[in-house]
Scaffold this motif. Structure first.
Motif, short mmCIF file in Angstrom:
data_model
loop_
_atom_site.label_atom_id
_atom_site.label_comp_id
_atom_site.label_asym_id
_atom_site.label_seq_id
_atom_site.Cartn_x
_atom_site.Cartn_y
_atom_site.Cartn_z
N ASN A 173 88.48 29.66 81.22
CA ASN A 173 88.08 29.97 79.84
C ASN A 173 87.58 28.75 79.07
OD1 ASN A 173 88.14 32.74 79.58
ND2 ASN A 173 90.26 32.82 78.87
N ASP A 174 87.26 27.69 79.77
CA ASP A 174 86.73 26.48 79.12
C ASP A 174 85.38 26.15 79.76
OD1 ASP A 174 86.08 23.92 78.28
OD2 ASP A 174 88.12 23.12 78.52
N LEU A 175 84.33 26.64 79.12
CA LEU A 175 82.99 26.50 79.72
C LEU A 175 82.58 25.04 79.87
CD1 LEU A 175 80.64 28.05 80.91
CD2 LEU A 175 79.62 28.15 78.62
N PHE A 212 82.74 32.95 78.09
CA PHE A 212 82.99 32.11 79.27
C PHE A 212 82.39 32.77 80.51
CE2 PHE A 212 85.88 31.29 82.93
CZ PHE A 212 85.66 29.92 83.08
#
Ligand code: PMP
Length: 405
Positions: A173-175, A212
Motif C-alpha cells: 500500500n505504499d506506491l 496503490f
C-alpha cells in the motif's frame, strides 16, 4: 489436559515418526495448547476431532473449503471421476473443460494451466515472468507470504541468501516504496508480485488502497514488468473474476489454489494472451499436476460458485459474525479490531502485542466448540447459515466472558 485421549495418543505416536509431531501451518503447537492437532472428519461447516468432539469451523481447512466440507455436488464429481481414473497416462478431458470455465470466468485469463499448491502456482508465475522478460528481479512486499519455497520463504533456516538474491522488497500500500524498489531493480525487473490485500500473519489485515493497485499496474506497464496477482488465499471467495476485478485492475498473471477445488489438491495459473509464448517456452510440471479427480472437483466447485449464491451468502454471514463479535466485545469491555473482508475474518485485541489475550480467547472458543485461529485470518464457507453463525456467537460470547478480568 483439555485434549482428549485419542488426540494425546496420536500426538505421542506422531512425535516418534514425524519431526516435531507436525510441521508447517498445521502444527498447532505454534499457536495453541487447546486446539486438537488431528481431525477425523468434516461435514458442512463442522469438523470432528479424533475424540468425537465436533467444532463449528471458522478455518475451513485454512481456506480451501469454500462450499463446506463434503459438499454433495463436489463429492459426486470426485467419486464419478475416481471410478474412471485419477492419474492416467495422458491428461483427462476435464482439464480442458475446467480451463475453458476459468477463461470464461476470469476476465484477465486467456489461458489456464494447472498445478497442485499455491507455492507451485506463484513459482510458476515467476518462471513465466522471467521467461517472458529475460529479466531476474522480483518486487515482493515485506512480510507477504507467497509459499514455502526458497525464493520467497519468510523463514531463514535452510534458505540461502542466494535463493532470494533477486527479491527487492516494498511496503504494501505504499506506491512510493514500490517505485523505489523498481528503480533499484533497474533494467533487470521481471515481475511485481502482490496479494489482493495485506493478509500477513500476526498483524491486522489491510485492504488494498485502489490507488496503490492502479499505481502498480501503471508501474508494470511503464517498466515492462509482469504484474502477478497472488490470489491463492482470497481467490474464489471475494470475486469470481479475480480479487482486483472490482477495482478494475487486471493482472498479467494470477496464481490460484486453496478454494479452487473445495479442498482437493489443485492450483492454477491464469494469464493474458501476450504471455502464451512464454508459457510454451518454460518447462513446468509435476507427477500429479493434471490428476483428474481434483480437476473434476474444481469444475464442480466453480460451476456451483457461478450460480451466484455462495459469495453473497458468505458476505451476509460474514457481516453477521462481525457485528455479533463487535457487540460481544463491547459488552464485555474489550476493545477489539476486526479487519479485512468479512468473508475472511481477523480479530485482534487492542494492546495485545504478544497475542496472549487473543490466544487465550481462541483457546476458550475451541474448548467451547468453535475452531478459529488467534493470529491467522479465518475463512467463511457457503455452508455457514445464519443459524450456524448464531451458534458460533453463543460460544464466542462465553469465550469473551472466560478471558474477562
Ligand atoms: N500465496 C498465498 C497468498 C497464500 O496464502 C499461500 C498459502 N497460505 C500460498 C501462496 C502458498 O500456498 P500453498 O501452501 O498451497 O503452497
Amino acid at each position: 489436559s483439555v485434549l482428549g485421549e485419542h488426540e494425546l495418543a496420536l500426538r505421542e505416536r506422531a512425535r516418534q515418526v514425524i519431526p516435531g509431531g507436525m510441521y508447517g501451518h498445521m502444527s498447532v503447537q505454534a499457536f495453541s495448547s487447546a486446539h486438537p492437532q488431528f481431525m477425523a472428519s468434516g461435514d458442512g461447516c463442522r469438523v470432528t476431532d479424533t475424540d468425537g468432539r465436533t467444532y463449528l469451523d471458522l478455518m475451513c481447512g485454512w481456506g480451501p473449503v469454500v462450499l463446506g466440507h463434503r459438499h454433495p455436488g463436489v463429492t459426486a464429481a470426485i467419486l464419478d471421476q475416481l471410478e474412471r481414473g485419477d492419474c492416467l497416462d495422458g491428461t483427462s478431458p476435464v482439464a480442458v473443460e475446467f480451463a475453458e470455465l476459468l477463461v470464461d470466468t476470469i476476465p484477465s485469463a486467456d489461458w489456464a494451466m494447472f498445478c497442485k499448491n499455491g507455492s507451485d502456482a506463484t513459482t510458476t508465475c515467476v518462471t513465466i515472468a522471467r521467461a517472458a522478460t529475460g529479466k531476474r528481479k522480483l518486487l515482493v512486499a515485506h512480510g507477504a507470504y507467497h509459499g514455502a519455497v526458497p525464493w520467497c520463504s519468510l523463514r531463514g533456516s535452510g534458505v540461502t541468501a542466494e535463493d532470494q538474491a533477486h527479491l527487492v522488497r516494498y511496503e504494501y500500500n505504499d506506491l512510493a516504496s514500490a517505485e523505489a524498489a523498481a528503480a533499484e531493480a533497474g533494467d533487470d525487473l521481471a515481475a511485481i508480485v502482490v496479494c489482493p490485500m495485506r493478509h500477513d500473519i500476526k498483524r491486522d489485515q489491510e485492504l488494498v488502497d485502489p490507488a496503490f493497485a492502479r499505481g502498480l499496474r501503471a508501474l508494470a506497464d511503464r517498466t515492462g514488468a509482469v504484474l502477478v496477482l497472488d490470489d491463492v488465499r482470497c481467490g474464489f471467495r471475494l470475486d469470481l473474476g479475480g480479487s482486483w476485478e472490482p477495482l478494475g485492475v487486471r493482472p498479467d498473471l494470477s496464481a490460484w489454489s486453496k478454494a479452487i477445488a473445495n479442498g482437493q489438491a489443485l492450483g492454477a495459473v491464469t494469464g493474458i494472451e501476450a504471455l502464451r509464448d512464454a508459457v510454451r517456452s518454460v518447462y513446468v510440471t509435476g507427477s500429479f499436476w493434471t490428476a483428474a479427480v481434483p480437476l473434476a472437483a474444481g469444475l464442480a466447485t466453480l460451476t456451483e460458485l457461478r450460480k451466484g449464491v455462495a459469495l453473497p451468502d458468505m458476505a451476509r454471514t460474514g457481516a453477521r459474525l462481525r457485528e455479533g463479535l463487535a457487540a460481544q466485545a463491547a459488552a464485555h469491555g474489550f476493545e477489539i479490531r476486526q479487519t479485512g473482508p468479512v468473508q475472511m475474518p481477523m480479530l485482534s485485541f487492542a494492546g495485545d502485542e504478544d497475542f496472549r489475550l487473543v490466544t487465550a480467547w481462541a483457546e476458550a472458543a475451541v474448548e467451547r466448540g468453535v475452531y478459529l485461529h488467534p493470529w491467522h485470518n479465518w475463512f467463511l464457507s457457503a455452508a455457514h447459515t445464519d443459524a450456524d453463525i448464531d451458534a458460533i456467537l453463543a460460544r464466542t460470547d462465553e469465550a469473551f466472558a472466560a478471558v474477562q478480568g
